[in-house]
Design an enzyme around this catalytic site. Sequence first.
Site: not given
Length: 409
Positions: A354, A198, A168, A213, A302, A307
């Site tokens: 994401s 991000h 990332d 979280i 993806a 995956v």
Amino acid sequence: MSAQRYLPLYLASLLLFLSGCSPAEYKVIGHTDTSPACQLSSSICVNTPVFRQVDYAKDEMLITYDSEKPSETADAVLKKYKLRAKRSDNLDSIKTTMITAATNGQDPYDLVRSIKSNEQAVDASTSNFYSTAAVNDTSLPAYPLSLTGVAAARQRTGGRGVTIGMIDTPIDINHESLHGDIQRIELIAPGDEHNRLHGTEVAGIMISKNPRIGIAPDARLIAISAFSTNAANPDERNSNSGLVARALELAMREGVQVLNLSFAGGSDPVVDKLVLAAIQKGIIVVASAGNGGPSAQPAYPAALPGVIAVTAVDQSESIFNRANRGDYIDLSAPGVGILTTAPRNSYQVSSGTSLATAHVSGVIALLKSLNPGFNPESLNLTATDLGNPGRDSDYGYGLLNTVRALSAP
């Protein structure tokens, strides 16, 4: 005014429409005269430009060859095509040497076609773009952990003993709730808070110590930075296949057990091979289905077999309106109006596939902590069916159900 005089204005408008807010550009590669006007009369015929999307780095390309061959294998090709080697990397997991080469002003797309047609000793590919898949939001969060039943697993484990890898942007390692077992590997500089946003959001969902979280706060995180802010649009974070390939190789070397890929792009020959190699090593790979909307093409990695492709839903279990659709999608998870960590000890509400992907990765870490032989296929079998009965192109097998997954064999 003649039709021909409108062409420059039409061309400029079309390019502006095509470009949108994407990092990709478009190049005119020819013209066609197949419009109905051309069939009626040459005097009103306007040649329509034909475009090719430039969704790759314009000044570099990748040269690859079998790593068992001598290091000089690519030298003649580099010289013949006037390329300059910027760096060389050994991708041991796929027995490949990858050279990132500067093209010296030449179009990489044309070079790839020529090298593939004329050279036997090496292969070539463009250095394709990938983008992270989250957008800022303002809706009020409260639901993510309860929607998928995370508490049932959290009563028994926090993910200890499991290593999650993420590729990332850089993360803000100094955030007050990101003080667990975190290793950073930086392929790019940390940059400012925009550059770290991000990655910090995604990391927070997986391992934040904030109980509202973080899903697996006791898991180990290896954060590999390969994405950075797009200078033309600070709200976008992009990378290319050369950087992503290096990051994937590093993740495998570090022995990650779960690999979170909260980004999307097109199919790429080098990246695709590395992702499949990770799966063959037993790494559970989780990737974003993409935020391109219902008509978007399948997002990679993806869409690769093996995956876990994750889409996003809101607190009403409705599909995120910007999510991709397709038969490659496996699971749905909370991804709309999600509270998570942000740089400078702050918090952010964001949306996107994401974030849903990070949610699934965190749950897998919990389940794998309880059962090292955990089979990710059980997530499909235990998901709460949404949308049309059975697997569908919107929700996949349905909403991730942690409670059911705990009881799966």
